[in-house]
Scaffold this active site. Structure first.
Site, PDB file in Angstrom:
ATOM      1  N   GLY A  81       3.152  -7.795  -6.058  1.00 61.59           N
ATOM      2  CA  GLY A  81       4.217  -7.514  -5.103  1.00 61.59           C
ATOM      3  C   GLY A  81       3.638  -7.040  -3.787  1.00 61.59           C
ATOM      4  O   GLY A  81       2.429  -6.838  -3.664  1.00 61.59           O
TER       5      GLY A  81
ATOM      6  N   VAL B 230      -0.019  -5.598  -3.663  1.00 59.77           N
ATOM      7  CA  VAL B 230      -0.623  -5.172  -4.920  1.00 59.77           C
ATOM      8  C   VAL B 230      -0.923  -6.411  -5.760  1.00 59.77           C
ATOM      9  O   VAL B 230      -0.080  -7.283  -5.921  1.00 59.77           O
ATOM     10  CB  VAL B 230       0.318  -4.228  -5.696  1.00 59.77           C
ATOM     11  CG1 VAL B 230      -0.359  -3.738  -6.968  1.00 59.77           C
ATOM     12  CG2 VAL B 230       0.726  -3.052  -4.835  1.00 59.77           C
TER      13      VAL B 230
ATOM     14  N   ASP C  13       9.957   8.697  -1.678  1.00 56.83           N
ATOM     15  CA  ASP C  13      10.579   7.370  -1.718  1.00 56.83           C
ATOM     16  C   ASP C  13      10.968   6.990  -3.141  1.00 56.83           C
ATOM     17  O   ASP C  13      10.519   5.985  -3.675  1.00 56.83           O
ATOM     18  CB  ASP C  13       9.615   6.345  -1.127  1.00 56.83           C
ATOM     19  CG  ASP C  13      10.327   5.070  -0.706  1.00 56.83           C
ATOM     20  OD1 ASP C  13      11.564   5.033  -0.754  1.00 56.83           O
ATOM     21  OD2 ASP C  13       9.637   4.105  -0.330  1.00 56.83           O
TER      22      ASP C  13
END
Lengths: 246, 333
Positions: free
Chosen positions: B34, B41, B146
């Site tokens: 991703g 990654v 996050d």
């Protein structure tokens, strides 16, 4: 150690400048004066605007030693704060790099350090970013084509002040619009630590096709030197003794 | 300072070998897992082991993430985030340098996928796990920042909630480094972006809301009202409503408080389920969903038998069930 104040101009626009001096040149001048110039190019979400026209966005930021980004209207909020923070880190990293070169010789920069040491240096940069004082002068393009983007811009700016005020360091924001009625830029809101007051005073639109980005940046530079700024940096909750002397 | 201009987005191909500049380890790329705001990654392989490699053109961001992972590393036995295996630079053929780090590869399912396929009762249980992890994180002086559905995966068996992206992790008292609007209380006008435990708890509540509103929704002109109305209107969230509302309005100062309330709710919920299944003479919802453990599927039967005997025994049975569930939950933790 005395912590300095970071100075930034944040230019929000949607197109090319077409009047006055070259904005990139002015941005380079600003950078010389220690003012970083960041640029955000805003695109309309439905119809496709000419992204080539926004090449200028990147050019200005590059010579202004700042950060640039081109975004669609709806992601403006997040972009405004990312760009501001990135630019802070970048500037601080530049300062730290300078120091490193003085200590370790001209060839050393952050990227040349092995990852382990780099981590420690970045911690210092991060600390500085959190605690330093910040002045952002927002320069909003209010030419006709920006009309339906302005409500979003306003929201994004309020959001920016929410983000920045979560920091430990102090913040000052001022908003100017261009083209101005008589001068290159018009004041929308004076230096203040919060931007929630913007809601009421966001600019009336200037119709007509001129976009004097260069002169606008130049005028914006001078706003950093003004006395009002010095005064506004004193704690608001403290009685302002010096003011009596004016 | 000149880092932005020359670097192009990285695009590794399968089989490509990434060799570190400093530590000289090499990693063979298997596939892309991703990409986000900071870099991409990749799944890679080194010495026969699978690992995840994160590489970015933003050297400073990589370094900051590594710093966070390193502080987690110092806590022994605590599984906060994936463990860090290597930090290095990669120089591409044209001489441009990119920073990367290698971490443990967590094989699992996205939170929403997992809950959808294994049953909704898992949502609450996994959230309890997450609250436990957040508690230790907060005790160490950090806030996750996050927190969002995409950053949570469930590894199994046994089902264990893990977080995968530590880019937003911020020291308590500072400003949140990275956030996603829908999960951010600042966006909803419901608090500051200062890193404090309640910031994470808001986001966690939004993860639960997001599960039933995967398409998200606009905040409208009065964000707070929009959000609370949505919460109220979502029938599947009814049972969690009081807890979620407290979390969204910043009533919880610590994750421990929220965890306590949520576990209360979860146990109540199980009881009412038993009652429900008994009345309808249907198969027990828990055991029919999937075979979890022996213990678990047997419990509802026990209550059913006792019901015909005596009301006192019945309540005793219910207490028993609650206890077993509680033990089960402790065991999960």
């Amino acid at each position: 150690m005395k912590k300095g104040t970071l100075k930034q101009i944040l230019l929000i626009t949607d197109g090319c400048s077409n009047k006055g001096e070259d904005p990139s040149a002015v941005a380079a001048l600003a950078a010389q004066q220690g003012i970083t110039v960041n640029v955000i190019g805003v695109l309309e979400d439905d119809r496709s605007e000419d992204p080539m026209g926004l090449q200028e966005v990147e050019d200005i930021a590059m010579s202004g030693e700042g950060v640039s980004q081109i975004v669609y209207k709806q992601s403006l909020s997040q972009t405004v704060q990312t760009v501001t923070k990135q630019a802070m880190t970048q500037t601080l990293q530049g300062v730290v790099n300078q120091e490193l070169k003085q200590i370790l010789g001209s060839k050393q920069s952050l990227e040349e350090l092995p990852p382990e040491q780099r981590g420690e240096v970045m911690e210092v940069v991060e600390d500085l970013g959190e605690t330093c004082d910040l002045e952002v002068l927002v320069l909003v393009d209010t030419s006709a084509s920006m009309s339906n983007k302005l409500p979003t811009v306003r929201e994004a700016l309020i959001d920016l002040s929410v983000s920045m005020n979560a920091r430990i360091g102090r913040n000052r924001f001022a908003i100017y619009s261009f083209p101005g009625k008589k001068k290159a830029i018009d004041k929308v809101s004076d230096w203040a630590s919060k931007l929630d007051s913007v809601s009421s005073v966001f600019p009336k639109l200037t119709s007509g096709g001129i976009t004097p980005t260069g002169p606008a940046i130049k005028d914006a530079m001078y706003e950093f030197g003004k006395k009002s700024l010095k005064r506004s940096f004193m704690r608001e909750d403290e009685p302002n003794i010096e003011e009596a002397g004016y | 300072m000149n880092q932005t201009s020359k670097k192009r987005a990285i695009d590794f191909r399968r089989g490509q070998v990434v060799r570190g500049k400093w530590h000289h380890h090499h990693y063979t790329i298997i596939s892309k897992l991703g990409h986000g705001a900071i870099g991409s990654v990749y799944l890679c392989e080194s010495n026969g082991k699978q690992m995840a490699l994160k590489i970015s053109e933003k050297s400073s961001s990589v370094t900051m993430e590594v710093n966070v992972l390193k502080t987690f590393q110092k806590v022994q036995g605590n599984r906060l985030g994936p463990s860090l295996l290597d930090v290095d630079d990669w120089v591409d053929p044209s001489g441009v340098q990119y920073s990367f780090y290698v971490m443990e590869y967590l094989r699992g399912k996205q939170l929403s996928t997992y809950v959808k396929s294994h049953g909704e009762e898992w949502l609450g249980i996994l959230m309890l796990q997450l609250l436990g992890d957040l508690e230790s994180l907060h005790q160490q002086g950090w806030v996750f920042g996050d927190l969002k559905t995409e950053n949570l995966i469930v590894t199994y068996p046994p089902a264990r909630m893990r977080w995968i992206d530590v880019g937003g992790t911020t020291q308590i008292g500072r400003s949140i480094k990275e956030y996603t609007e829908f999960f951010d209380r600042g966006y909803w006008n419901m608090g500051t972006r200062k890193a404090e435990p309640s910031y994470d708890l808001f986001a966690l509540a939004m993860v639960m809301v997001h599960f039933y509103h995967p398409k998200r929704f606009e905040r409208g002109s009065s964000p707070k009202r929009t959000l609370l109305t949505k919460l109220n209107q979502t029938t599947q969230l009814k049972k969690y409503e009081s807890v979620l509302k407290n979390a969204l309005t910043g009533q919880y100062q610590t994750s421990e408080q929220m965890k306590r309330d949520l576990s209360h709710v979860l146990m109540e919920k199980q009881i009412s389920k038993e009652n429900y299944s008994r009345k309808d003479k249907v198969n027990k919802p828990v055991s029919s969903k999937q075979p979890v453990t022996q213990k678990r599927s047997q419990m509802p039967q026990a209550t059913q038998n006792k019901k015909s005997v005596h009301p006192i025994l019945e309540s005793l049975g219910i207490t028993l069930v609650v206890m077993v569930f509680y033990l089960f939950y402790l065991f999960l933790n």
